[in-house]
Design an enzyme around this catalytic site. Structure first.
Site, PDB file in Angstrom:
ATOM      1  NE  ARG A  12      -3.681   0.238   1.374  1.00  0.00           N
ATOM      2  CZ  ARG A  12      -4.809   0.771   0.719  1.00  0.00           C
ATOM      3  NH1 ARG A  12      -5.092   0.275  -0.428  1.00  0.00           N
ATOM      4  NH2 ARG A  12      -5.528   1.848   1.317  1.00  0.00           N
TER       5      ARG A  12
ATOM      6  CG  ASN B  23       9.319   0.083   1.315  1.00  0.00           C
ATOM      7  OD1 ASN B  23       8.689  -0.875   1.786  1.00  0.00           O
ATOM      8  ND2 ASN B  23       9.447   0.291   0.127  1.00  0.00           N
TER       9      ASN B  23
ATOM     10  CG  HIS C  27      12.271  -1.225  -4.070  1.00  0.00           C
ATOM     11  ND1 HIS C  27      11.034  -1.572  -4.359  1.00  0.00           N
ATOM     12  CD2 HIS C  27      13.000  -1.260  -5.446  1.00  0.00           C
ATOM     13  CE1 HIS C  27      10.867  -1.421  -5.851  1.00  0.00           C
ATOM     14  NE2 HIS C  27      12.189  -1.417  -6.324  1.00  0.00           N
TER      15      HIS C  27
ATOM     16  CG  ASP D 239       9.633  10.313  -0.119  1.00  0.00           C
ATOM     17  OD1 ASP D 239       9.000   9.659  -0.527  1.00  0.00           O
ATOM     18  OD2 ASP D 239      10.633  11.356  -0.492  1.00  0.00           O
ATOM     19  CD  GLU D 240       3.101  13.544   1.475  1.00  0.00           C
ATOM     20  OE1 GLU D 240       2.017  13.313   0.724  1.00  0.00           O
ATOM     21  OE2 GLU D 240       3.272  14.239   2.299  1.00  0.00           O
TER      22      GLU D 240
ATOM     23  CG  ASP E 284       9.304   1.648  -4.593  1.00  0.00           C
ATOM     24  OD1 ASP E 284       8.991   1.384  -3.050  1.00  0.00           O
ATOM     25  OD2 ASP E 284       9.141   0.902  -5.358  1.00  0.00           O
TER      26      ASP E 284
ATOM     27  CD  GLU F 251      14.118  -8.084  -0.680  1.00  0.00           C
ATOM     28  OE1 GLU F 251      13.316  -8.047   0.166  1.00  0.00           O
ATOM     29  OE2 GLU F 251      13.927  -8.346  -1.864  1.00  0.00           O
TER      30      GLU F 251
HETATM   31  C1  GRF Z   1      10.287  -8.326  -0.876  1.00  0.00           C
HETATM   32  O1  GRF Z   1      11.006  -8.539  -2.164  1.00  0.00           O
HETATM   33  C2  GRF Z   1      10.580  -6.685  -0.492  1.00  0.00           C
HETATM   34  O2  GRF Z   1      11.773  -5.972  -1.214  1.00  0.00           O
HETATM   35  C3  GRF Z   1       9.498  -6.378  -1.448  1.00  0.00           C
HETATM   36  O3  GRF Z   1       8.291  -7.022  -1.308  1.00  0.00           O
HETATM   37  C4  GRF Z   1       8.726  -8.266  -0.891  1.00  0.00           C
HETATM   38  C5  GRF Z   1       8.286  -8.819   0.283  1.00  0.00           C
HETATM   39  O4  GRF Z   1       8.605 -10.091   0.671  1.00  0.00           O
HETATM   40  N1  GRF Z   1       8.914  -4.766  -0.873  1.00  0.00           N
HETATM   41  P1  GRF Z   1       8.269 -10.741   1.956  1.00  0.00           P
HETATM   42  O5  GRF Z   1       6.643 -10.580   2.166  1.00  0.00           O
HETATM   43  O6  GRF Z   1       9.036 -10.000   2.820  1.00  0.00           O
HETATM   44  O7  GRF Z   1       8.742 -12.188   2.104  1.00  0.00           O
END
Ligand code: GRF
Length: 208
Positions: free
Chosen positions: A98, A114, A116, A148-149, A152, A181
């Site tokens: 969202r 966040n 990404h 921010d608004e 990404d 990640e």
């Molecule tokens: C990840 O690749 C994250 O970078 C992106 O959405 C995916 C979420 O995966 N924003 P999970 O739900 O954390 O497994």
């Protein structure tokens, strides 16, 4: 009336919409003492999000706040209220599908993160790994940034590079980025919770 609530310290919230593997990585890091934080709540906007069950199994307080049939502002207002009620200091979006409203960003200024799956500003939005392969880049990765608004877009906290291999598919590349990640998000949360963390314009710094 005296405020008998403890001062907000390292209380974080995690917002999800799906499988929640980044959420699980954060919960595990907290459990194992690799991340000095307390997970106050996991909130999903999707009732059937697999991550919700994983959080419950780990004994974490969970909430489902559905966005269905509601204006973004009203939905966000309820989330903000739940976060403030729990003295949450940092909000971690982890696969939360969202866009957050201006009111949400202002209520938690520089306190929403966040993750990404690309080296922003390359490949924002959906299917970042597919975009990277289609563009032919040799290196991609992941970014943890303040929200921010714009989508990404906020100041970058941390990035990790992942090499693209000749035989990569969207699946194989996504899997290697995802492993990165999980490490990056834990590190980024620790960074932002560190009292030496500061934001100047688009740049972030950590002074020990
Ligand atoms: C990840 O690749 C994250 O970078 C992106 O959405 C995916 C979420 O995966 N924003 P999970 O739900 O954390 O497994």
């Amino acid at each position: 009336m005296p405020n008998d609530k403890p001062l907000a310290t390292n209380r974080i919230a995690i917002l999800i919409s799906g499988r929640g593997s980044n959420m699980t990585a954060l919960l595990d890091a907290v459990r194992d003492g690799r991340l000095n934080a307390e997970v106050a709540v996991v909130i999903s906007n999707i009732e059937t999000a697999a991550g919700l069950e994983k959080a419950r199994e780990r004994g974490v307080d969970t909430l489902c706040i559905s966005h269905k049939g509601r204006a973004r502002e009203a939905h966000d207002a309820e989330i903000i209220q739940e976060l403030q009620r729990r003295d949450v200091r940092l909000v971690c979006l982890a696969g939360y599908m969202r866009l957050v409203s201006g009111a949400f960003v202002r209520a938690f200024e520089n306190r929403i993160l966040n993750i990404h799956p690309s080296l922003l500003p390359a490949f924002p939005g959906l299917d970042a790994q597919r975009q990277a392969l289609a563009h032919g880049v040799k290196v991609t990765g992941c970014t943890v940034h303040l929200v921010d608004e714009e989508l990404d877009h906020g100041p970058i906290v941390l990035q990790r590079a992942v090499e693209v291999r000749d035989d990569d598919t969207v699946e194989s590349l996504s899997a290697r980025i995802l492993a990165e990640e999980h490490r990056a998000y834990t590190e980024a949360v620790a960074r932002v919770l560190n009292p030496g963390f500061r934001v100047e314009g688009r740049r972030t710094f950590l002074s020990e």
